[in-house]
Design a protein around this motif. Structure first.
Motif, PDB file in Angstrom:
ATOM      1  N   HIS A  84       0.857  -1.182   0.000  1.00  0.00           N
ATOM      2  CA  HIS A  84       0.000   0.000   0.000  1.00  0.00           C
ATOM      3  C   HIS A  84       0.892   1.231   0.000  1.00  0.00           C
ATOM      4  N   ASP A  91       5.812   4.973  -7.220  1.00  0.00           N
ATOM      5  CA  ASP A  91       4.831   4.839  -8.297  1.00  0.00           C
ATOM      6  C   ASP A  91       4.280   3.413  -8.343  1.00  0.00           C
ATOM      7  N   PRO A  92       2.968   3.263  -8.529  1.00  0.00           N
ATOM      8  CA  PRO A  92       2.409   1.909  -8.672  1.00  0.00           C
ATOM      9  C   PRO A  92       3.058   1.107  -9.802  1.00  0.00           C
ATOM     10  N   ARG A  96       4.644  -2.524  -9.443  1.00  0.00           N
ATOM     11  CA  ARG A  96       4.213  -3.638 -10.301  1.00  0.00           C
ATOM     12  C   ARG A  96       5.434  -4.347 -10.889  1.00  0.00           C
ATOM     13  N   ILE A 105      -1.806  -3.802  -5.367  1.00  0.00           N
ATOM     14  CA  ILE A 105      -1.173  -2.503  -5.139  1.00  0.00           C
ATOM     15  C   ILE A 105      -2.256  -1.471  -4.851  1.00  0.00           C
ATOM     16  N   VAL A 107      -3.249   2.522  -3.301  1.00  0.00           N
ATOM     17  CA  VAL A 107      -2.697   3.878  -3.240  1.00  0.00           C
ATOM     18  C   VAL A 107      -3.607   4.769  -2.392  1.00  0.00           C
ATOM     19  N   ALA A 119      -3.880   7.077  -9.968  1.00  0.00           N
ATOM     20  CA  ALA A 119      -3.515   5.756  -9.434  1.00  0.00           C
ATOM     21  C   ALA A 119      -4.105   4.649 -10.303  1.00  0.00           C
ATOM     22  N   ALA A 124      -2.937   0.717 -10.295  1.00  0.00           N
ATOM     23  CA  ALA A 124      -3.273   0.311  -8.924  1.00  0.00           C
ATOM     24  C   ALA A 124      -4.448  -0.670  -8.943  1.00  0.00           C
TER      25      ALA A 124
END
Length: 208
Positions: A84, A91-92, A96, A105, A107, A119, A124
């Motif tokens: 989280h 950055d998501p 990843r 994931i 945010v 996001a 996300a």
């Protein structure tokens, strides 16, 4: 974490040593919990991994997703179910790449529709809005209205998490507004009747 109805998402207290593993085991055995977020501050990665190990095993036994707060590298080291990210935690897309296609994931988006859309575009798996109510768990600047959950649900498939001071007494408005998950910490861990009793209270509420 996909769902048709609202589910419980537990966030750990900052102190997860001592008898906390037993408390978590009781809480997860009481009723279904979708996810548990491991959130500790001010310890090095080695110590965090040591604290996480028994909790991660308990979550696995109860089929509860084990999510690491803020720290992609720790999530990778633990083989956690996901991470989280706060607005300053990376950055998501980077998460990843590091954690793979199956990682969950999430945010933190505070009260920002813009952050939430960003996001989602970055890949996300869920967005979190809050704090909806006063909370002692962390310092809070953002206080969205429940209507932001309804807006999100009307436009996007991605699940949304409501967070911040949520108790069995005030949660109904968030469920009605469209929250997919209620993220809860002190209402469970500081419940005078015990964590299991609190989880059961939430479960009754979420069952409608």
């Amino acid at each position: 974490m996909t769902t048709n109805s609202c589910q419980l998402y537990l966030i750990s207290p900052l102190d997860v040593g001592g008898d906390f593993p037993a408390k978590l085991e009781e809480a997860l055995a009481a009723a279904p919990v979708a996810a548990f977020q491991f959130r500790v501050k001010g310890v090095d990665q080695h110590e965090a991994a040591r604290l996480a190990a028994p909790l991660q095993a308990i979550c696995a036994a109860q089929n509860t997703a084990f999510i690491v707060n803020d720290d992609m590298a720790l999530a990778k080291r633990l083989g956690a179910d996901g991470v989280h990210l706060g607005q300053g935690d990376g950055d998501p897309r980077e998460a990843r790449r590091l954690l793979g296609p199956d990682a969950q994931i999430g945010v933190t988006c505070h009260d920002s529709r813009h952050f939430a859309m960003e996001a989602g575009e970055a890949g996300a798996d869920y967005v979190a809005f809050g704090a909806f109510f006063p909370t002692t768990t962390k310092d809070v600047e953002h206080h969205p209205e429940p209507e932001i959950l309804t807006w999100w649900q009307g436009l996007f498939e991605l699940p949304c998490v409501a967070i911040g001071g949520i108790t069995p007494d005030n949660a109904q408005v968030l469920i009605d507004a469209g929250a997919d998950f209620l993220a809860v910490s002190s209402a469970v861990w500081a419940n005078p009747e015990g964590a299991a009793a609190a989880v059961l209270q939430f479960d009754k509420l979420l069952a409608g």
